[in-house]
Write an enzyme that holds these catalytic residues in place. Sequence first.
Site, PDB file in Angstrom:
ATOM      1  N   CYS A   1       0.835  -1.203   0.000  1.00  0.00           N
ATOM      2  CA  CYS A   1       0.000   0.000   0.000  1.00  0.00           C
ATOM      3  C   CYS A   1       0.864   1.246   0.000  1.00  0.00           C
ATOM      4  CB  CYS A   1      -0.909  -0.002   1.223  1.00  0.00           C
ATOM      5  SG  CYS A   1      -1.929  -1.475   1.385  1.00  0.00           S
TER       6      CYS A   1
ATOM      7  N   ARG B   1       3.020   0.017  -5.893  1.00  0.00           N
ATOM      8  CA  ARG B   1       3.071  -0.659  -4.595  1.00  0.00           C
ATOM      9  C   ARG B   1       1.778  -1.406  -4.288  1.00  0.00           C
ATOM     10  NH1 ARG B   1       6.995   1.687  -0.884  1.00  0.00           N
ATOM     11  NH2 ARG B   1       5.694   0.924   0.791  1.00  0.00           N
TER      12      ARG B   1
ATOM     13  N   TRP C   1      -3.611  -2.192  -1.295  1.00  0.00           N
ATOM     14  CA  TRP C   1      -3.535  -3.604  -1.668  1.00  0.00           C
ATOM     15  C   TRP C   1      -4.160  -4.367  -0.514  1.00  0.00           C
ATOM     16  CZ3 TRP C   1      -0.592  -7.895   0.240  1.00  0.00           C
ATOM     17  CH2 TRP C   1      -0.550  -8.996  -0.622  1.00  0.00           C
TER      18      TRP C   1
ATOM     19  N   GLY D   1       0.031  -1.386   6.802  1.00  0.00           N
ATOM     20  CA  GLY D   1       0.365  -2.361   7.835  1.00  0.00           C
ATOM     21  C   GLY D   1      -0.841  -3.164   8.259  1.00  0.00           C
TER      22      GLY D   1
ATOM     23  N   GLU E   1      12.843 -19.294 -10.704  1.00  0.00           N
ATOM     24  CA  GLU E   1      12.588 -17.895 -11.043  1.00  0.00           C
ATOM     25  C   GLU E   1      11.785 -17.787 -12.327  1.00  0.00           C
ATOM     26  OE1 GLU E   1      12.679 -13.677 -10.990  1.00  0.00           O
ATOM     27  OE2 GLU E   1      12.740 -15.239  -9.462  1.00  0.00           O
TER      28      GLU E   1
ATOM     29  N   LYS F   1       8.063 -16.055 -12.612  1.00  0.00           N
ATOM     30  CA  LYS F   1       7.737 -14.961 -13.535  1.00  0.00           C
ATOM     31  C   LYS F   1       6.531 -15.315 -14.396  1.00  0.00           C
ATOM     32  CE  LYS F   1      10.517 -11.986 -12.238  1.00  0.00           C
ATOM     33  NZ  LYS F   1      10.213 -12.534 -10.920  1.00  0.00           N
TER      34      LYS F   1
ATOM     35  N   HIS G   1      10.360 -38.930  -9.478  1.00  0.00           N
ATOM     36  CA  HIS G   1       9.839 -38.970  -8.116  1.00  0.00           C
ATOM     37  C   HIS G   1       8.493 -38.261  -7.999  1.00  0.00           C
ATOM     38  CE1 HIS G   1      13.488 -40.729  -6.353  1.00  0.00           C
ATOM     39  NE2 HIS G   1      14.128 -40.002  -7.256  1.00  0.00           N
TER      40      HIS G   1
ATOM     41  N   LYS H   1       4.334  -4.612  -5.392  1.00  0.00           N
ATOM     42  CA  LYS H   1       5.779  -4.557  -5.593  1.00  0.00           C
ATOM     43  C   LYS H   1       6.547  -4.798  -4.311  1.00  0.00           C
ATOM     44  CE  LYS H   1       9.511  -3.863  -7.972  1.00  0.00           C
ATOM     45  NZ  LYS H   1       9.923  -4.897  -8.922  1.00  0.00           N
TER      46      LYS H   1
END
Length: 613
Positions: A2, A27, A75, A101, A485, A489, A508, A608
């Site tokens: 946020c 953000r 967010w 928070g 990674e 993405k 496996h 982010k």
Amino acid sequence: MCGIVGGICRNNITPLLIKGLKRLEYRGYDSAGLVVLSNDNELQRARSVGKVVNLENSINAETVSGSVGIAHTRWATHGEPTTKNAHPHICNNDVGVVHNGIIENFLELKVKQQAQGYHFTSDTDTEVIAHSIHQTLQDSDTLLEAVQKAVKTFQGAYGIGVISPKNPGHIVVARSGSPLVIGVSDKGNFIASDQMALLEVTKQFIFLEEGDIANITTDTVNIFDKDGAPVEREIKTSKLESGKISKGDYAHYMQKEIFEQPQAIADTLESRISKDKILTSAFGHSAKAIFQKIEHIQIIACGTSYNAGLVAKYWLEGIAKIPTHIEVASEYRYRNPIILDNTLFITISQSGETADTLEALRAVKKRKENIHSLTICNSAESSLTRESELTFLTHAGVEIGVASTKAFTTQLVSLALLSVAIGRCHNRVSTAQEKAIVDGLNRLPGLVAQALKQEDQIIELAKTFKDKFNALFLGRGSMHAIAMEGALKLKEISYIHAEAYPAGELKHGPIALIGKDTPVIAIAPNDELLDKLKSNLQEVKSRGSQMIVFEDEDAKVTPMDGLKIIPITNNLGRITAPIIFTIPLQLLSYHVALIKGTDVDQPRNLAKSVTVE
């Protein structure tokens, strides 16, 4: 996550709030809102679901007008992304609050406040903050005093901005576990969760410390510590550039940031290498003495940074010969780990504000006084850099796209430098070895630029993913981390379910997933595990899967029907290979997302910087 922006000035604050929210939109972005104290001393609020432009279109800056205001882009943590849950929250038209928070004891406070007659209009934990401050305001002389009383009842993390008609001409802010900065200017004074929001109005910033509460007017900033004592905090000049957040000629920030990697890597290497030697002092003046003493390394990180740490484990153990452990921060901080003497505690974070990583560092420092800490971070003005003993900045530049690209590769470069520096301090890296690694690192910007030239091939490859809903990534050794990674993405921005496995683990369990509708992406460097990887590829091919292999040209994977081979480059070493093979996986995820029609820079449900648990 946020974002908060606010200010008090001599002109209408509303346009600045909107601009600040847009700059913080990376953000978090499921809703946005603002509240200003009008010239008639009334709280005027506007809120909207979705991106900031929706809020902008819903208000008239001339009618929603005042010189004091706070704003927020959200967010969702508590409560769905709806208008009623959007910030700011108001109590009885007397208190307006924005909050980053989580208030962990909000249910306890909510039950108590409902019994006292407070009415709740949202599902958020933030509303208990507004009610608490309203309650303490009844027997306080100032808004500052009311906030100082109220925060003593909160448990959890918060960065809050508060305004009230009962105390016009003031903004009060408080910080505990969530970052807040104050921008100082001759035009007024401003607040934000990230200095990026305020770069158009000032580059002079005060970074609040843990527990600080500040009372802000147009001309003054008075700061108090957690005990209520007046304190002075240094005004720092930010080196961030406002213009660097433009997309330029690129369609998306992510695309721009992928292509910025040659320069970002060069910037990260600059001044860290001299005459074929890595400068240990780049990690801090006391780094050499600390590195010589350490016997163990513990890496803590989240998400993409965790994947970088997995690669670093191979390097630190293989090059520096130091036992290295890595763990997800959100798990590490809640168990009771054994912390060995002479351990270097490494945190990795793009933002330097990742809540779990930051709290893990704090918990370790409380448990063991002589812990040595190092952060690998992209933000010089973050909480992790301030709270770590040693700091190494990645110099990736501002990264706006939620899916991290240049931050990841510069983290790898930084960790490679660290591996050699520690190895040399322990006399485990010879002059010849160091020179060879430095030569490889210096080649990296050119090798990345070369890998980016494969984009046309990858665009064609991405078209085959149009109707795919699952994908499997394979790698061996450090390439397993790169496969992780790549899978991260792809799932982040295309919403394709993707998993990564060590290629040797196929039999496996994961081999059950393989079929014609599940493409398999493999990474084939020319290393000691190549022959074993080729055998794994045969196993996949015999199950009829569509296969894609990104290879070192010297690997010479055998062509087969249904197998697409894309040579990336050749003559890569154990340092350069993981970084270079990251590039085509980034391009693949980007172009698949374009085909899927998703929001590349701001994928659903993601933010982010994860500044809460």
